[in-house]
Design a protein around this motif. Structure first.
Motif, short mmCIF file in Angstrom:
data_model
loop_
_atom_site.label_atom_id
_atom_site.label_comp_id
_atom_site.label_asym_id
_atom_site.label_seq_id
_atom_site.Cartn_x
_atom_site.Cartn_y
_atom_site.Cartn_z
N ARG A 70 -17.61 -102.79 -16.61
CA ARG A 70 -17.05 -103.89 -15.83
C ARG A 70 -16.39 -103.39 -14.55
O ARG A 70 -15.78 -102.33 -14.52
CB ARG A 70 -16.00 -104.65 -16.66
N ARG A 71 -16.51 -104.21 -13.52
CA ARG A 71 -15.77 -103.98 -12.27
C ARG A 71 -14.71 -105.08 -12.17
O ARG A 71 -15.05 -106.25 -11.98
CB ARG A 71 -16.69 -104.03 -11.06
N PRO A 72 -13.43 -104.74 -12.30
CA PRO A 72 -12.38 -105.77 -12.21
C PRO A 72 -12.27 -106.30 -10.78
O PRO A 72 -12.59 -105.61 -9.81
CB PRO A 72 -11.12 -105.01 -12.63
N THR A 73 -11.80 -107.52 -10.67
CA THR A 73 -11.60 -108.12 -9.35
C THR A 73 -10.14 -108.04 -8.91
O THR A 73 -9.84 -108.25 -7.74
CB THR A 73 -12.05 -109.59 -9.35
N VAL A 74 -9.24 -107.76 -9.83
CA VAL A 74 -7.83 -107.57 -9.48
C VAL A 74 -7.66 -106.20 -8.81
O VAL A 74 -8.20 -105.19 -9.29
CB VAL A 74 -6.93 -107.66 -10.73
N ARG A 75 -6.92 -106.18 -7.73
CA ARG A 75 -6.74 -104.95 -6.95
C ARG A 75 -6.04 -103.86 -7.77
O ARG A 75 -5.13 -104.14 -8.54
CB ARG A 75 -5.91 -105.23 -5.69
N GLY A 76 -6.51 -102.62 -7.56
CA GLY A 76 -5.80 -101.46 -8.09
C GLY A 76 -6.10 -101.08 -9.51
O GLY A 76 -5.44 -100.19 -10.06
N ILE A 77 -7.10 -101.69 -10.15
CA ILE A 77 -7.46 -101.33 -11.52
C ILE A 77 -8.66 -100.38 -11.46
O ILE A 77 -9.72 -100.76 -10.93
CB ILE A 77 -7.80 -102.57 -12.37
N PRO A 78 -8.54 -99.17 -11.98
CA PRO A 78 -9.65 -98.22 -11.88
C PRO A 78 -10.81 -98.60 -12.81
O PRO A 78 -10.62 -99.19 -13.87
CB PRO A 78 -9.02 -96.90 -12.32
N THR A 79 -12.03 -98.26 -12.39
CA THR A 79 -13.21 -98.44 -13.22
C THR A 79 -13.49 -97.15 -13.98
O THR A 79 -12.82 -96.13 -13.78
CB THR A 79 -14.43 -98.79 -12.36
N HIS A 80 -14.48 -97.19 -14.88
CA HIS A 80 -14.87 -96.00 -15.62
C HIS A 80 -15.29 -94.90 -14.63
O HIS A 80 -15.97 -95.18 -13.63
CB HIS A 80 -16.03 -96.34 -16.55
N PRO A 81 -14.89 -93.65 -14.87
CA PRO A 81 -15.21 -92.58 -13.91
C PRO A 81 -16.69 -92.36 -13.68
O PRO A 81 -17.09 -91.83 -12.63
CB PRO A 81 -14.55 -91.34 -14.53
N ALA A 82 -17.54 -92.74 -14.63
CA ALA A 82 -18.99 -92.57 -14.46
C ALA A 82 -19.64 -93.71 -13.70
O ALA A 82 -20.83 -93.64 -13.37
CB ALA A 82 -19.66 -92.41 -15.83
N LEU A 83 -18.88 -94.76 -13.40
CA LEU A 83 -19.43 -95.90 -12.66
C LEU A 83 -19.33 -95.60 -11.16
O LEU A 83 -18.25 -95.37 -10.63
CB LEU A 83 -18.64 -97.16 -13.01
N LEU A 84 -20.48 -95.58 -10.50
CA LEU A 84 -20.52 -95.20 -9.09
C LEU A 84 -19.75 -96.20 -8.23
O LEU A 84 -19.87 -97.42 -8.41
CB LEU A 84 -21.98 -95.15 -8.63
N GLN A 85 -18.96 -95.67 -7.31
CA GLN A 85 -18.16 -96.53 -6.45
C GLN A 85 -19.00 -97.05 -5.28
O GLN A 85 -19.94 -96.40 -4.83
CB GLN A 85 -16.95 -95.77 -5.92
N PRO A 86 -18.69 -98.25 -4.79
CA PRO A 86 -19.53 -98.89 -3.77
C PRO A 86 -19.68 -98.10 -2.47
O PRO A 86 -20.65 -98.33 -1.74
CB PRO A 86 -18.82 -100.22 -3.52
N ASP A 87 -18.76 -97.19 -2.18
CA ASP A 87 -18.93 -96.40 -0.96
C ASP A 87 -19.94 -95.28 -1.13
O ASP A 87 -20.24 -94.55 -0.18
CB ASP A 87 -17.59 -95.84 -0.49
N LYS A 88 -20.52 -95.17 -2.35
CA LYS A 88 -21.50 -94.13 -2.63
C LYS A 88 -22.94 -94.66 -2.65
O LYS A 88 -23.87 -93.89 -2.88
CB LYS A 88 -21.20 -93.46 -3.98
#
Length: 341
Positions: A292-310
């Protein structure tokens, strides 16, 4: 008039007024009984619906029941029930499915929206953006190497992928519809763009539910699937699949939760929306369901989930996708009939 007669008359008038007020209040109470149940129509994974329903029900003393089906089927059911809806909430995949039918839903702007990433908030006020996800290509790591896997959406139209791709019917799945409109946005909403869609669809096996896509790829029935990120991610963690974020671009977009118009339990429905947007619940859901990708600011996602800037993220034209929902599906159904032989 004698003063001694005036006081009893005033008291009688006051009592009559109070009695009338009490009866009116009683009438209002009878017309609006306390809401103790919530009915959800859901097209997202059953385990998410069941978990959130139980947690919310236990906390608020509410009986929560759900009907689970594809987004298209649920929209059709809501249309059939429009004059007397059985559901209070439609909990869909991508937001576009619900936004294609504003006549079925009511606006609701939760107080919790102030804590969300601004780009996740629906300007029209219909969607409660409880999460975000992306459309991706998923491949089975036992059947394909990273070098062999497709790298772009356009790769899916190449002849070598004939019969090797599984994808859901856009008329049934909001995720599949979102993928279709991404392709049209990238390759053109003209005959050339539709030709690309037809070439891709010719290589695909079209299934009736989006969950079948990640299940069948994860289990090795197909080497490649078009699906949403969260569904694919649990198979990534299991070691049987990998995710490709197409190099020609994809989206990171809010998922959908909509308040049904003229619902029987509107107060509880809004309370559930607030609950799903609260920081506590967003943290809990992200930990329980790591894709899951939370919509509330500042909640980290799973470390294996690629971040949108990648990976390449494109702005999604949801307004066009929602406004042209029927026409796009009609043309896509013609392609499915033509290619699925």
């Amino acid at each position: 008039m004698n003063r001694s007669l005036k006081q009893p008359m005033k008291r009688r008038a006051l009592k009559a007024s109070l009695a009338a007020g009490t009866l009116a209040a009683s009438g209002r109470l009878l017309a609006q009984p306390a809401e103790k149940e919530l009915v959800i129509y859901a097209s997202i994974p059953a385990e998410i619906v069941d978990f959130a329903s139980k947690q919310f029900g236990d906390k608020h003393g509410v009986k929560v029941s759900s009907v689970k089906a594809g987004t298209g089927d649920l929209l059709n059911r809501l249309r059939a029930e429009k004059n007397r809806p059985a559901a209070d909430i439609m909990w869909a995949g991508f937001a576009g499915g619900g936004k294609s039918a504003p006549d079925l839903f009511e606006e609701y702007r939760s107080k919790e929206l102030a804590n969300l990433y601004p780009q996740m908030v629906d300007p029209s006020g219909f969607n409660t953006p409880y999460g975000a996800t992306s459309m991706v290509i998923m491949y089975n790591t036992k059947l394909l190497t990273p070098e062999q896997a497709p790298k772009t959406w356009a790769d899916l139209a190449k002849p070598e992928w004939k019969g090797k791709i599984v994808h859901a019917d856009p008329a049934k799945s909001s995720a599949a519809y979102t993928a279709l409109t991404i392709w049209l946005q990238l390759y053109g909403r003209n005959d050339a763009g539709w030709k690309m869609v037809e070439d891709m669809t010719r290589n695909m096996n079209i299934v009736l539910r989006s969950s079948l896509v990640f299940q069948q790829v994860g289990q090795g029935e197909y080497p490649v699937g078009v699906t949403y990120e969260e569904g694919a991610f649990k198979y990534v963690l299991a070691g049987s699949a990998a995710i490709i974020y197409p190099a020609d671009g994809t989206i990171v977009h809010p998922e959908g939760m909509f308040m049904v118009r003229n619902a029987r339990n509107p107060t509880i429905a809004r309370t559930f929306a607030d609950y799903m947007l609260s920081r506590e619940v967003q943290v809990q859901m992200t930990e329980k369901f790591p894709g899951r990708r939370p919509t509330v600011r500042g909640i980290p996602t799973h470390p294996a989930l690629l971040q949108p800037d990648k990976f390449k993220v494109i702005p999604y034209d949801e307004e066009w996708a929602s406004a042209n929902y029927k026409e796009v599906l009609q043309r896509m159904q013609q392609i499915i009939v033509k290619t699925q032989r």
